[in-house]
Write an enzyme that holds these catalytic residues in place. Sequence first.
Site, mmCIF file in Angstrom:
data_model
loop_
_atom_site.group_PDB
_atom_site.id
_atom_site.type_symbol
_atom_site.label_atom_id
_atom_site.label_comp_id
_atom_site.label_asym_id
_atom_site.label_seq_id
_atom_site.Cartn_x
_atom_site.Cartn_y
_atom_site.Cartn_z
ATOM 1 N N GLY A 37 0.875 -1.173 0.000
ATOM 2 C CA GLY A 37 0.000 0.000 0.000
ATOM 3 C C GLY A 37 0.906 1.213 0.000
ATOM 4 O O GLY A 37 1.883 1.260 0.755
ATOM 5 N N GLY A 39 0.499 4.017 1.174
ATOM 6 C CA GLY A 39 0.536 4.636 2.492
ATOM 7 C C GLY A 39 1.436 3.889 3.456
ATOM 8 O O GLY A 39 2.352 4.465 4.063
ATOM 9 N N ALA A 40 1.189 2.585 3.598
ATOM 10 C CA ALA A 40 1.993 1.782 4.534
ATOM 11 C C ALA A 40 3.463 1.813 4.127
ATOM 12 O O ALA A 40 4.348 1.865 4.990
ATOM 13 C CB ALA A 40 1.475 0.346 4.573
ATOM 14 N N ASN A 41 3.724 1.804 2.826
ATOM 15 C CA ASN A 41 5.123 1.867 2.381
ATOM 16 C C ASN A 41 5.765 3.190 2.820
ATOM 17 O O ASN A 41 6.917 3.220 3.272
ATOM 18 C CB ASN A 41 5.212 1.747 0.857
ATOM 19 C CG ASN A 41 4.728 0.400 0.347
ATOM 20 O OD1 ASN A 41 4.663 -0.564 1.107
ATOM 21 N ND2 ASN A 41 4.383 0.330 -0.929
ATOM 22 N N GLU A 135 -4.972 6.519 -2.221
ATOM 23 C CA GLU A 135 -5.569 5.180 -2.103
ATOM 24 C C GLU A 135 -6.535 5.057 -0.930
ATOM 25 O O GLU A 135 -6.969 3.954 -0.614
ATOM 26 C CB GLU A 135 -4.461 4.113 -1.975
ATOM 27 C CG GLU A 135 -3.701 3.908 -3.267
ATOM 28 C CD GLU A 135 -2.633 2.829 -3.183
ATOM 29 O OE1 GLU A 135 -2.310 2.345 -2.086
ATOM 30 O OE2 GLU A 135 -2.113 2.466 -4.248
ATOM 31 N N THR A 233 8.891 -1.773 -7.641
ATOM 32 C CA THR A 233 7.654 -1.526 -6.881
ATOM 33 C C THR A 233 7.980 -0.863 -5.537
ATOM 34 O O THR A 233 8.835 -1.347 -4.800
ATOM 35 C CB THR A 233 6.900 -2.852 -6.602
ATOM 36 O OG1 THR A 233 6.951 -3.664 -7.762
ATOM 37 C CG2 THR A 233 5.472 -2.587 -6.204
ATOM 38 N N ASP A 237 7.430 5.288 -3.218
ATOM 39 C CA ASP A 237 6.974 5.415 -1.823
ATOM 40 C C ASP A 237 8.173 5.551 -0.882
ATOM 41 O O ASP A 237 8.140 6.319 0.084
ATOM 42 C CB ASP A 237 6.166 4.183 -1.408
ATOM 43 C CG ASP A 237 4.991 3.929 -2.346
ATOM 44 O OD1 ASP A 237 4.444 4.916 -2.874
ATOM 45 O OD2 ASP A 237 4.631 2.753 -2.538
ATOM 46 N N GLY A 272 9.985 -6.819 -3.331
ATOM 47 C CA GLY A 272 8.971 -6.552 -2.309
ATOM 48 C C GLY A 272 8.744 -5.072 -2.092
ATOM 49 O O GLY A 272 9.343 -4.217 -2.767
HETATM 50 O O1 RIB Z 1 3.551 1.811 -4.850
HETATM 51 C C1 RIB Z 1 3.506 0.421 -4.630
HETATM 52 C C2 RIB Z 1 2.233 0.055 -3.938
HETATM 53 O O2 RIB Z 1 1.139 0.326 -4.797
HETATM 54 C C3 RIB Z 1 2.095 -1.406 -3.588
HETATM 55 O O3 RIB Z 1 2.591 -1.707 -2.314
HETATM 56 C C4 RIB Z 1 0.615 -1.677 -3.773
HETATM 57 O O4 RIB Z 1 -0.041 -2.120 -2.621
HETATM 58 C C5 RIB Z 1 0.019 -0.388 -4.318
HETATM 59 O O5 RIB Z 1 -0.573 0.372 -3.344
#
Ligand code: RIB
Length: 291
Positions: A37, A39-41, A135, A233, A237, A272
């Site tokens: 997510g 946000g969580a990232n 999101e 990925t 973030d 990850g």
């Molecule tokens: O930016 C990467 C994120 O996008 C992923 O962790 C996924 O959950 C989406 O939110």
Amino acid sequence: MIYNLGSINIDHFYRVAHLPAPGETLAASAYHTGLGGKGANQSTAAAKAGARVAHVGAVGPDGRWAIDRLAGWGVDTTHIVQLDTPSGHAIINVDQAAENTIILYPGANRALGWAQVEQALNKAAPADTLILQNETAHQAEAAALAHAKGLRVIYSAAPFDADAVRAVLKHVTTLVLNAVEAEQLCAALGQTLDAIDVPELLVTRGADGAEWRARTGKRAFAPALKVTPVDTTGAGDTFAGYFAAGRDKGLSPQDALDWAAAAAALKVTRHGTADAIPTAAEVAAFRAQCR
Ligand code: RIB
């Protein structure tokens, strides 16, 4: 202190030889799950960078582990609620060139109530920062409240949604875009990047580095560090979380940019998302190695 109104997803990663074409069935060579997510990232990145972070968000009945993992990295999870709606999740394909495609199911992220966001932000002081992305729910109201309270508001316009950006833009201190989002925003507003009137603009361009500019005319640039990427990925973030942490602890825009660029470069060498975001000590060792 950094408040983050942010998504929390369960990320499902599929390693594929190439990104699937329409109608194609493709077998993955590897599969794993992790915390993600945008946000969580970002909360994870800012916390691993050493900032005090309070995450404001929601998971479903299946999301207790995600809260525990954030807490394990030092994120304050007091303002994360568990709702009846299933947690958000993402299906992420990663190809051999480290590029990805992502399908999102927003789930609990969009079911979050305003009262909970307001309650969290009522605790914030003018020296604090609010970070947010696209999101969850209530971005515009949260940005407006934080702006009115004098907080720095750092907004990542991702995933890109022109209406969502328009609603938040007037409350933003720092607008964060990647190269694609910058083009999308210019097209949506019918303006050049230079004409977008925000106090600060940060554009990350992957291997072409990252640029920051202020309305005052001040500018900074960080070149990308040379690495062999395996998974891009969450790199944006990581960048945004480290940049926010840097500014929160008083670094200059140039120093925060350089720090964030190093953290993002190190992230892309790992598979990850939140789990793969480096700590400040790892980033320091990596920068020493790059010199
Ligand atoms: O930016 C990467 C994120 O996008 C992923 O962790 C996924 O959950 C989406 O939110």
